[in-house]
Write a protein that holds these residues in place. Structure first.
Motif, mmCIF file in Angstrom:
data_model
loop_
_atom_site.group_PDB
_atom_site.id
_atom_site.type_symbol
_atom_site.label_atom_id
_atom_site.label_comp_id
_atom_site.label_asym_id
_atom_site.label_seq_id
_atom_site.Cartn_x
_atom_site.Cartn_y
_atom_site.Cartn_z
ATOM 1 N N LYS A 337 -17.103 146.053 -6.248
ATOM 2 C CA LYS A 337 -15.725 145.575 -6.164
ATOM 3 C C LYS A 337 -15.413 144.602 -7.288
ATOM 4 C CE LYS A 337 -11.936 143.316 -4.756
ATOM 5 N NZ LYS A 337 -11.306 142.146 -5.391
ATOM 6 N N THR A 338 -16.268 143.591 -7.480
ATOM 7 C CA THR A 338 -15.963 142.577 -8.478
ATOM 8 C C THR A 338 -16.073 143.125 -9.892
ATOM 9 O OG1 THR A 338 -16.417 140.321 -9.198
ATOM 10 C CG2 THR A 338 -18.322 141.616 -8.549
ATOM 11 N N TYR A 339 -17.065 143.975 -10.140
ATOM 12 C CA TYR A 339 -17.245 144.506 -11.491
ATOM 13 C C TYR A 339 -16.112 145.460 -11.869
ATOM 14 C CZ TYR A 339 -19.362 146.660 -15.592
ATOM 15 O OH TYR A 339 -19.590 147.119 -16.863
ATOM 16 N N CYS A 340 -15.800 146.384 -10.974
ATOM 17 C CA CYS A 340 -14.808 147.409 -11.312
ATOM 18 C C CYS A 340 -13.407 146.828 -11.434
ATOM 19 C CB CYS A 340 -14.841 148.535 -10.282
ATOM 20 S SG CYS A 340 -16.374 149.501 -10.317
ATOM 21 N N THR A 341 -13.063 145.864 -10.596
ATOM 22 C CA THR A 341 -11.717 145.293 -10.716
ATOM 23 C C THR A 341 -11.601 144.389 -11.942
ATOM 24 O OG1 THR A 341 -12.288 143.525 -9.154
ATOM 25 C CG2 THR A 341 -11.193 145.471 -8.260
ATOM 26 N N THR A 342 -12.713 143.798 -12.376
ATOM 27 C CA THR A 342 -12.679 143.022 -13.614
ATOM 28 C C THR A 342 -12.490 143.946 -14.814
ATOM 29 O OG1 THR A 342 -14.105 141.316 -12.665
ATOM 30 C CG2 THR A 342 -13.953 141.397 -15.058
ATOM 31 N N ARG A 343 -13.189 145.052 -14.829
ATOM 32 C CA ARG A 343 -13.018 146.034 -15.907
ATOM 33 C C ARG A 343 -11.615 146.653 -15.858
ATOM 34 N NH1 ARG A 343 -17.044 143.780 -16.317
ATOM 35 N NH2 ARG A 343 -15.617 142.591 -17.613
ATOM 36 N N LEU A 376 -5.457 144.506 -6.642
ATOM 37 C CA LEU A 376 -6.799 145.039 -6.433
ATOM 38 C C LEU A 376 -7.863 144.009 -6.815
ATOM 39 C CD1 LEU A 376 -5.080 147.742 -6.481
ATOM 40 C CD2 LEU A 376 -7.185 148.841 -7.272
ATOM 41 N N TYR A 377 -7.575 143.245 -7.865
ATOM 42 C CA TYR A 377 -8.525 142.224 -8.314
ATOM 43 C C TYR A 377 -8.725 141.147 -7.243
ATOM 44 C CZ TYR A 377 -10.582 138.606 -11.314
ATOM 45 O OH TYR A 377 -11.401 137.648 -11.865
ATOM 46 N N SER A 383 -12.897 137.932 -6.865
ATOM 47 C CA SER A 383 -14.050 138.212 -7.712
ATOM 48 C C SER A 383 -15.145 137.178 -7.507
ATOM 49 C CB SER A 383 -13.602 138.234 -9.184
ATOM 50 O OG SER A 383 -14.694 138.495 -10.039
ATOM 51 N N GLN A 384 -14.738 135.911 -7.383
ATOM 52 C CA GLN A 384 -15.723 134.849 -7.235
ATOM 53 C C GLN A 384 -16.474 134.939 -5.907
ATOM 54 O OE1 GLN A 384 -12.539 134.425 -8.142
ATOM 55 N NE2 GLN A 384 -12.779 133.847 -10.306
ATOM 56 N N MET A 385 -15.745 135.239 -4.818
ATOM 57 C CA MET A 385 -16.403 135.333 -3.515
ATOM 58 C C MET A 385 -17.362 136.521 -3.477
ATOM 59 S SD MET A 385 -15.423 132.694 -1.927
ATOM 60 C CE MET A 385 -16.037 133.021 -0.274
ATOM 61 N N ASN A 386 -16.968 137.623 -4.088
ATOM 62 C CA ASN A 386 -17.876 138.763 -4.130
ATOM 63 C C ASN A 386 -19.094 138.469 -4.994
ATOM 64 O OD1 ASN A 386 -16.933 141.265 -2.608
ATOM 65 N ND2 ASN A 386 -15.036 140.635 -3.604
ATOM 66 N N SER A 387 -18.901 137.683 -6.048
ATOM 67 C CA SER A 387 -20.041 137.287 -6.874
ATOM 68 C C SER A 387 -21.039 136.466 -6.072
ATOM 69 C CB SER A 387 -19.562 136.490 -8.089
ATOM 70 O OG SER A 387 -18.808 137.298 -8.966
ATOM 71 N N LEU A 388 -20.543 135.604 -5.185
ATOM 72 C CA LEU A 388 -21.426 134.805 -4.345
ATOM 73 C C LEU A 388 -22.224 135.685 -3.389
ATOM 74 C CD1 LEU A 388 -19.128 131.752 -3.497
ATOM 75 C CD2 LEU A 388 -20.996 131.846 -5.159
ATOM 76 N N ILE A 389 -21.595 136.730 -2.890
ATOM 77 C CA ILE A 389 -22.307 137.678 -2.018
ATOM 78 C C ILE A 389 -23.429 138.358 -2.797
ATOM 79 C CG2 ILE A 389 -22.078 139.825 -0.709
ATOM 80 C CD1 ILE A 389 -19.193 138.954 -0.056
#
Length: 401
Positions: A337-343, A376-377, A383-389
């Motif tokens: 989720k975090t990678y694809c929405t950042t791209r 979507l982002y 993005s930050q919360m998913n990074s913590l996961i």
């Protein structure tokens, strides 16, 4: 071959943006479903997507047609039908988002978040009661977790409360950002039990006293999704509408884990839609006597876009395969989720850049993708919360506050 002659796609049935042929991961029967849906989206959704986006109205006229496609709730085991693979349901999200992220969200809120809450957390009786009419789109669902003061901390910060009172539960509170709520027949509401402090789930039907909805205005991402504020004022919900297996936030997380990976597929679809329009524009737009596709800087942007799409497709596909194998983890869905929405943010920006000033005109579609990418982002966890996961899954240490 002339330097201006485009490469042919792998097959007329494949998308130009699927440069590595990931569609081969689908079976023949699954590809038939995808092609049927792709034709529907091309013929019935694409021509009016900008119109509904500009009006800020959901294309509810499509709901009966979506039922006819027989794709609602494909991933669940009910009504005598074997559940479809997550690879197929994920690809369906790609197809919808490639044409119109708002229609994709309208569909996924119903078929994903709302139906999965019942399919995963409901009793057999509750599944039999609600899932068949939801599959036929006779009852439309919404999902109520987010609150005005609760976003990333919603696991422990829910303000909406539930209190058992005889044969009913009494709900009080407010939900925000609830897609489909303006026309939904039922909303899955998550609330904190006043007695034990645990998060529980309820199916709240629109006719219940104390239940109110107000459409949010001034929203400039996913405009054709009718997000709403939901009000619960001493709303009495029969005990039979309390989801039997929704008793802690860990139960709620089972739904989010399933749907979060689907956001990666949606991000790929939005990237594809922006990419396709930018590539077509680069072939048609002539500057200095040449199509801008022949310029090195434009080719560089197109190659970057293709790289992001291809990498993210591989990640989304692998997460779905892990889900099908029953071995996927929270960090798998969170990373995708975090990678694809950042791209995704990069791709829609490059698409707009290729179009120059025309990139902000709705008639070229890209500005719609550009704005929709922001939702979507942010949704299904920042993005930050998913990074913590992801970090917790890798190191074993939680960096949450």
């Amino acid at each position: 071959m002339s330097k201006h002659e485009p490469l042919e796609p792998l097959s007329p049935d494949f998308l130009d943006a699927d440069l590595f042929g990931y569609q081969d991961a689908l079976t023949d029967d699954e590809q038939k479903i995808i092609l049927k849906v792709r034709a529907f989206l091309r013929d019935e959704v694409a021509p009016r997507a900008n119109e509904f986006w500009e009006k800020g109205e959901s294309p509810v006229h499509l709901l009966p047609r979506l039922a006819e496609l027989d794709i609602v709730g494909l991933g669940y085991d009910f009504d005598g039908r074997k559940p479809a693979r997550k690879v197929l349901t994920g690809w369906l999200g790609l197809e919808f988002s490639r044409v119109d992220p708002s229609t994709s969200t309208m569909f996924s809120v119903h078929s994903g978040l709302a139906m999965s809450s019942i399919a995963i957390l409901g009793s057999d009786e509750q599944k039999d009661r609600w899932l068949p009419p939801m599959r036929r789109m006779e009852k439309i669902g919404a999902f109520g977790l987010s609150e005005p003061h609760g976003g990333s901390d919603v696991a422990g910060g829910l303000e909406t409360t539930a209190r058992r009172d005889g044969d009913d539960w009494v709900l009080n509170g407010r939900k925000r950002w609830i897609g489909n709520a303006t026309f939904a027949d039922l909303v899955i509401i998550y609330a904190k039990d006043e007695e034990d402090g645990e998060v529980k789930g309820f199916v709240v039907e629109k006719e219940f006293a104390g239940f109110g909805v107000e459409k949010m205005e001034g929203k400039y991402s996913l405009r054709a999704v009718e997000n709403a504020d939901v009000y619960l004022e001493d709303c009495r919900v029969p005990a039979a509408n309390k989801l039997e297996h929704a008793n802690t936030f860990a139960d709620t997380s089972k739904v989010l884990r399933l749907t979060r990976g689907g956001v990666a597929w949606g991000a790929v679809g939005v990237m594809m839609g922006a990419y396709e329009r930018a590539v077509a524009y680069s072939r048609e737009r002539v500057q200095f006597g040449e199509p801008i596709a022949s310029f090195q800087l434009i080719s560089d942007l197109i190659a970057r876009m293709a790289g992001n799409i291809t990498a993210c497709m591989g990640m989304a596909l692998r997460v779905s395969q892990l889900q099908d194998q029953g071995v996927h983890l929270d960090e798998h869905a969170a990373l995708s989720k975090t990678y694809c929405t950042t791209r995704l943010r990069e791709v829609v920006g490059w698409a707009k850049e290729i179009m120059g000033g025309n990139g902000i005109l709705l008639e070229h579609d890209v500005i719609r993708y550009f704005m929709d990418a922001e939702a979507l982002y942010s949704y299904e966890g920042t993005s930050q919360m998913n990074s913590l996961i992801v970090g917790r899954g890798i190191t074993g240490y939680s960096a949450f506050v």
